[in-house]
Write a protein that holds these residues in place. Structure first.
Motif, PDB file in Angstrom:
ATOM      1  N   THR A 103       0.827  -1.176  -0.052  1.00 39.04           N
ATOM      2  CA  THR A 103       0.020  -0.038   0.216  1.00 39.04           C
ATOM      3  C   THR A 103       0.885   1.413  -0.119  1.00 39.04           C
ATOM      4  OG1 THR A 103      -1.730  -1.088   1.381  1.00 39.04           O
ATOM      5  CG2 THR A 103      -1.942   1.230   1.066  1.00 39.04           C
ATOM      6  N   LYS A 106       2.748   3.286  -4.480  1.00 36.89           N
ATOM      7  CA  LYS A 106       1.598   3.167  -5.462  1.00 36.89           C
ATOM      8  C   LYS A 106       1.890   2.411  -6.819  1.00 36.89           C
ATOM      9  CE  LYS A 106      -0.059   5.803  -2.596  1.00 36.89           C
ATOM     10  NZ  LYS A 106      -0.997   5.259  -1.404  1.00 36.89           N
ATOM     11  N   ASN A 107       3.173   2.117  -7.145  1.00 34.84           N
ATOM     12  CA  ASN A 107       3.534   1.478  -8.472  1.00 34.84           C
ATOM     13  C   ASN A 107       4.630   0.480  -8.313  1.00 34.84           C
ATOM     14  OD1 ASN A 107       1.823   3.141 -10.371  1.00 34.84           O
ATOM     15  ND2 ASN A 107       2.866   4.767  -9.497  1.00 34.84           N
ATOM     16  N   LYS A 316      -3.116   4.063   4.743  1.00 36.03           N
ATOM     17  CA  LYS A 316      -4.062   5.027   4.304  1.00 36.03           C
ATOM     18  C   LYS A 316      -4.436   5.966   5.446  1.00 36.03           C
ATOM     19  CE  LYS A 316      -5.769   2.107   0.803  1.00 36.03           C
ATOM     20  NZ  LYS A 316      -6.970   1.027   0.394  1.00 36.03           N
ATOM     21  N   THR A 321       3.883   8.326   3.001  1.00 38.86           N
ATOM     22  CA  THR A 321       4.705   8.016   1.715  1.00 38.86           C
ATOM     23  C   THR A 321       5.846   7.683   1.855  1.00 38.86           C
ATOM     24  OG1 THR A 321       5.141  10.288   1.181  1.00 38.86           O
ATOM     25  CG2 THR A 321       2.710   9.716   0.736  1.00 38.86           C
TER      26      THR A 321
END
Length: 323
Positions: A103, A106-107, A316, A321
């Protein structure tokens, strides 16, 4: 027309190779197993991998080498193994970030659920919540009371964004409804240094890093992330006794590329589980308050899938990040 003898011999040899399992073929070739580690030499993940590798080598009758490919929270090593041949020759020793990164990033260049064959769990490692020695609480109930009475006042040091220790803090805040400010650091050492100096209020840390300061009276331990007290901190209760359902242990496990042949997987799982059961390995982990734990491939697959979902909620909610 008669078939030349050398053609018949080649065909027979090819048929024989086809009947061998991939692991047996590699054994015949004398190629080593590579255990790829997404952390630099000297850390806990590397130590676990080297100990397990040495014991598996004896069990399988093959050499096992450790290949460190640190970076991106373990993603560089995981991607390398995900793209390796499914022959039992290249394996991954990974850790909790395997679930968190699903999670957090993102990629990802791989799918942690689909691109690996789970082999066995290796160990679980709890941590401890420590506060500065003059913090105005002596237990978890007091910390929760203080944090709720003064939202946004207290700070939590983070030794690494996206780490299992970071996520333990986020899970605590989420489950207890606490507003505590994160202060990121480039490593555990500077984070503990500032905690000792009173520049921050608390942090989650491994017992290996925190225990000397707790024993010296320079930090207070309020709770452990395990479901029961630790032998090295028998008087420190689990955080779950104050926050119902809380538990947050780091883990280490072994994976192969997707679609490992069943016979190969069976042999690797048996060797890994025997290595985990070795008394020397268990004593090594006890030094860090860790527990040696093995599993079936099916159990590890189910665990990782659920772990990804558990961390997805926390990641989340935290807004974390990798940057």
């Amino acid at each position: 027309m008669a078939i030349p003898r050398r053609v018949l011999m080649l065909a027979a040899a090819t048929a024989l190779v086809a009947t061998l399992s991939p692991l047996s073929t590699v054994q015949a070739q004398g190629q080593p197993i590579r255990l790829v580690v997404g952390a630099p030499p000297g850390g806990t993940t590397d130590t676990v991998a080297r100990s397990i590798g040495a014991k598996m080598a004896k069990e399988l009758g093959r050499s096992v080498i450790i290949e460190n490919r640190p970076g991106a929270g373990g993603n560089i090593a995981a991607d390398y193994v995900a793209k390796a041949a499914a022959d039992g020759n290249t394996l991954l020793v990974s850790f909790t970030s395997f679930s968190i990164n699903a999670t957090l990033y993102k990629n990802l260049p791989f799918d942690p659920r689909k691109d690996f064959t789970p082999i066995s769990m290796l160990a679980t490692v709890p941590s401890v919540l420590v506060v500065r020695k003059d913090f105005p609480a002596t237990d978890m109930a007091g910390l929760i009371q203080q944090a709720k009475a003064h939202p946004g006042k207290f700070t939590m040091a983070l030794g690494g964004i996206g780490s299992s220790l970071h996520m333990a803090g986020e899970r605590m805040k989420l489950m207890a409804g606490l507003d505590i400010i994160n202060v990121p650091y480039k490593g555990t050492t500077p984070a503990i240094t500032d905690l000792l100096g009173g520049q921050v209020d608390m942090m989650f840390a491994s017992t290996l890093n925190a225990l000397p300061h707790i024993k010296a009276g320079n930090l207070k331990a309020l709770g452990v992330t395990s479901g029961k007290p630790l032998a090295v901190l028998p008087n420190v209760p689990p955080i779950g006794s104050a926050i119902n359902g809380f538990e947050s242990n780091a883990w280490f496990a072994m994976f192969g590329p997707a679609k490992l042949p069943p016979e190969t997987l069976e042999k690797l799982n048996a060797a890994a589980r025997k290595a985990v059961a070795d008394p020397d390995f268990q004593r090594l982990l006890e030094q860090e308050s860790a527990q040696a734990v093995s599993s079936t491939p099916e159990a590890l697959k189910e665990f990782v899938s659920k772990d990804i979902d558990r961390y997805a909620e926390v990641v989340k909610a935290s807004g974390a990040t990798p940057d």
